[in-house]
Design an enzyme around this catalytic site. Structure first.
Site, PDB file in Angstrom:
ATOM      1  N   ASP A  47       0.947  -0.900   0.358  1.00 51.17           N
ATOM      2  CA  ASP A  47      -0.340  -0.275   0.074  1.00 51.17           C
ATOM      3  C   ASP A  47       1.098   1.424   0.213  1.00 51.17           C
ATOM      4  OD1 ASP A  47      -3.083   0.814   0.587  1.00 51.17           O
ATOM      5  OD2 ASP A  47      -1.511   2.455   1.618  1.00 51.17           O
ATOM      6  N   TYR A  52       3.262   9.720  -0.708  1.00 55.50           N
ATOM      7  CA  TYR A  52       4.545   8.703   0.551  1.00 55.50           C
ATOM      8  C   TYR A  52       6.084   9.588  -0.262  1.00 55.50           C
ATOM      9  CZ  TYR A  52       0.619   6.804   2.419  1.00 55.50           C
ATOM     10  OH  TYR A  52      -0.757   5.708   2.970  1.00 55.50           O
ATOM     11  N   LYS A  77      -2.579   5.913  -4.466  1.00 53.93           N
ATOM     12  CA  LYS A  77      -3.540   7.047  -4.023  1.00 53.93           C
ATOM     13  C   LYS A  77      -2.877   8.407  -4.957  1.00 53.93           C
ATOM     14  CE  LYS A  77      -3.668   4.747   0.450  1.00 53.93           C
ATOM     15  NZ  LYS A  77      -2.225   4.713   0.901  1.00 53.93           N
ATOM     16  N   HIS A 110      -7.443   9.768  -2.155  1.00 58.17           N
ATOM     17  CA  HIS A 110      -6.599  10.070  -0.737  1.00 58.17           C
ATOM     18  C   HIS A 110      -7.665  10.050   0.099  1.00 58.17           C
ATOM     19  CE1 HIS A 110      -2.590   9.309   0.593  1.00 58.17           C
ATOM     20  NE2 HIS A 110      -2.683   9.063   1.522  1.00 58.17           N
TER      21      HIS A 110
HETATM   22  P1  NAD Z   1       0.589   1.273  12.066  1.00 57.86           P
HETATM   23  O1  NAD Z   1      -0.675   1.304  12.699  1.00 57.86           O
HETATM   24  O2  NAD Z   1       1.345   0.644  11.116  1.00 57.86           O
HETATM   25  O3  NAD Z   1       2.264   1.781  12.946  1.00 57.86           O
HETATM   26  C1  NAD Z   1       3.213   1.752  12.310  1.00 57.86           C
HETATM   27  C2  NAD Z   1       3.940   1.973  13.618  1.00 57.86           C
HETATM   28  O4  NAD Z   1       4.203   0.893  14.454  1.00 57.86           O
HETATM   29  C3  NAD Z   1       6.112   1.463  13.054  1.00 57.86           C
HETATM   30  O5  NAD Z   1       6.566   2.853  12.411  1.00 57.86           O
HETATM   31  C4  NAD Z   1       6.750   0.960  14.085  1.00 57.86           C
HETATM   32  O6  NAD Z   1       6.305   1.637  14.729  1.00 57.86           O
HETATM   33  C5  NAD Z   1       5.706   0.189  14.419  1.00 57.86           C
HETATM   34  N1  NAD Z   1       5.273  -1.362  14.799  1.00 57.86           N
HETATM   35  C6  NAD Z   1       5.161  -1.318  13.454  1.00 57.86           C
HETATM   36  N2  NAD Z   1       4.916  -3.238  13.923  1.00 57.86           N
HETATM   37  C7  NAD Z   1       4.851  -3.394  15.256  1.00 57.86           C
HETATM   38  C8  NAD Z   1       5.707  -4.108  15.934  1.00 57.86           C
HETATM   39  N3  NAD Z   1       5.219  -5.721  15.855  1.00 57.86           N
HETATM   40  N4  NAD Z   1       5.376  -3.456  17.253  1.00 57.86           N
HETATM   41  C9  NAD Z   1       5.607  -2.531  17.936  1.00 57.86           C
HETATM   42  N5  NAD Z   1       5.496  -1.663  16.970  1.00 57.86           N
HETATM   43  C10 NAD Z   1       5.510  -2.120  15.752  1.00 57.86           C
HETATM   44  O7  NAD Z   1       1.075   3.311  11.230  1.00 57.86           O
HETATM   45  P2  NAD Z   1       0.255   3.636   9.523  1.00 57.86           P
HETATM   46  O8  NAD Z   1       1.939   2.934   9.381  1.00 57.86           O
HETATM   47  O9  NAD Z   1       0.480   5.667  10.152  1.00 57.86           O
HETATM   48  O10 NAD Z   1       0.101   3.216   8.794  1.00 57.86           O
HETATM   49  C11 NAD Z   1      -0.186   1.441   7.974  1.00 57.86           C
HETATM   50  C12 NAD Z   1      -0.667   2.144   6.358  1.00 57.86           C
HETATM   51  O11 NAD Z   1      -1.340   2.820   6.327  1.00 57.86           O
HETATM   52  C13 NAD Z   1       0.350   2.909   6.243  1.00 57.86           C
HETATM   53  O12 NAD Z   1       1.892   2.902   6.062  1.00 57.86           O
HETATM   54  C14 NAD Z   1       0.047   4.026   5.093  1.00 57.86           C
HETATM   55  O13 NAD Z   1       0.089   2.326   4.258  1.00 57.86           O
HETATM   56  C15 NAD Z   1      -1.261   2.976   5.031  1.00 57.86           C
HETATM   57  N6  NAD Z   1      -2.034   5.031   6.054  1.00 57.86           N
HETATM   58  C16 NAD Z   1      -3.204   5.913   5.143  1.00 57.86           C
HETATM   59  C17 NAD Z   1      -3.672   6.441   5.371  1.00 57.86           C
HETATM   60  C18 NAD Z   1      -4.797   7.567   4.386  1.00 57.86           C
HETATM   61  O14 NAD Z   1      -4.921   8.284   4.370  1.00 57.86           O
HETATM   62  N7  NAD Z   1      -5.451   6.566   3.707  1.00 57.86           N
HETATM   63  C19 NAD Z   1      -3.204   7.362   6.230  1.00 57.86           C
HETATM   64  C20 NAD Z   1      -2.521   6.593   7.167  1.00 57.86           C
HETATM   65  C21 NAD Z   1      -1.233   5.234   6.844  1.00 57.86           C
END
Ligand code: NAD
Length: 283
Positions: A47, A52, A77, A110
């Site tokens: 994704d 990004y 997106k 997005h």
């Molecule tokens: P997430 O909830 O996936 O959390 C990521 C963070 O959690 C990492 O940076 C790391 O610090 C921690 N982490 C990950 N795995 C872990 C583990 N096993 N143990 C401990 N800590 C851990 O947050 P995200 O990146 O904001 O969301 C995931 C994906 O969703 C993004 O990469 C993106 O692709 C998507 N996203 C989309 C939008 C949108 O507006 N459409 C907004 C935000 C994110």
């Protein structure tokens, strides 16, 4: 097989792996390596987004993996500055050229940006319908759409979005938007599924994790998949990328599911912006 990721059906007949890998906030210089690692572990769904700045590196990692293009589901997106149809067409072409791919599996608006573009996201959506018709986007969907935004598309457009990608985690269970989706055959993709790490030291989640002998991240991701949502946690740490993939060989019982759902804090549980107000346009 214990670790097989289910493919789930979209309303247009295509399928999507329920677990993917998110690359938000991964620096372009680190993206190819992180995606390479994810593909090696078994992830088959990435994704990304124009916003990004790492589409090129995602494409590079998919090509370097040696997997056939058809084995990896790639989402991108439309960036917020490109909602006008002419801009959206140009921006979509730049996504395909950055990825060096002739199609994406899923392309999303997005953000709805209801306070921009005279409130018009319908003409943007109709432009995504063109990309689907010409085969360059196999599926199309939206992100951060609230119920009134979805209702407006239902009234004014032809194609029902395949997905709505919204913030969902135990502190923001986002039930109304999810319910609209399930009533109208729009799958929910849960972004920030572990609230960027903020839910992982919650005592209830830690307690459930101890009971089932898993990590808090695995328990939260498992809660999402049992609710039927699609998730793509982000990490650049190899051990965590692997940990987040190992969620298909255990289950949470009803009590554990309810305990996690009970952590909902409504609007105050948001980690990201409110989609009704968000109006950011990158420079
Ligand atoms: P997430 O909830 O996936 O959390 C990521 C963070 O959690 C990492 O940076 C790391 O610090 C921690 N982490 C990950 N795995 C872990 C583990 N096993 N143990 C401990 N800590 C851990 O947050 P995200 O990146 O904001 O969301 C995931 C994906 O969703 C993004 O990469 C993106 O692709 C998507 N996203 C989309 C939008 C949108 O507006 N459409 C907004 C935000 C994110």
């Amino acid at each position: 097989m214990a670790h097989t990721v289910p493919d789930i059906s979209l309303n247009d007949g295509n399928t999507i792996p329920q677990l993917g890998f998110g690359v938000y906030q991964i620096e372009p210089k680190d993206t190819a390596e992180a995606v390479r690692r994810a593909l090696e572990i078994g992830y088959r769904h990435i994704d990304t987004a124009q916003m990004y700045g790492n589409e090129a590196e995602v494409g590079e990692a998919v090509r370097a993996s040696g997997l056939d293009r058809g084995e990896v589901f790639v989402t991108s997106k439309l960036n917020n500055g490109f909602h006008r149809p002419e801009d959206a067409r140009r921006a979509f072409e730049s996504t395909l050229s950055a990825l060096k791919m002739d199609h994406v599996d899923l392309f999303l608006i997005h953000w709805p940006l209801p306070t921009r573009y005279d409130g018009d996201f319908v003409s943007t959506w109709k432009t995504l319908e063109e990309f689907q018709r010409d085969g360059r986007a196999r599926s199309i969907g939206v992100s951060n759409f609230q119920v009134p935004h979805l209702e407006r598309l239902a009234a004014e457009a032809d194609v029902v979005p395949a997905v709505n990608q919204i913030e969902v985690h135990p502190y923001l269970t986002n039930e109304q938007v999810r319910a609209y989706g399930s009533e109208h055959n729009i799958l929910t993709e849960a972004w920030s599924p572990i609230a960027q790490g903020r839910v992982l030291d919650d005592p209830t989640i830690v307690d459930v994790a101890e009971q089932v002998g898993r990590t808090p991240a695995q328990v939260v991701l498992r809660w999402h998949v049992q609710r039927g949502d699609i998730v793509f946690p982000k990490s650049t740490t190899p051990k965590r990328i692997e940990e987040n993939f190992r969620i298909f060989d255990f289950t949470l019982d009803d009590t554990a599911m309810e305990r996690l759902s009970g952590l909902d804090r409504g609007e105050s549980g948001r980690t990201g912006p409110n989609p009704d107000e968000f109006d950011y346009i990158p420079a």
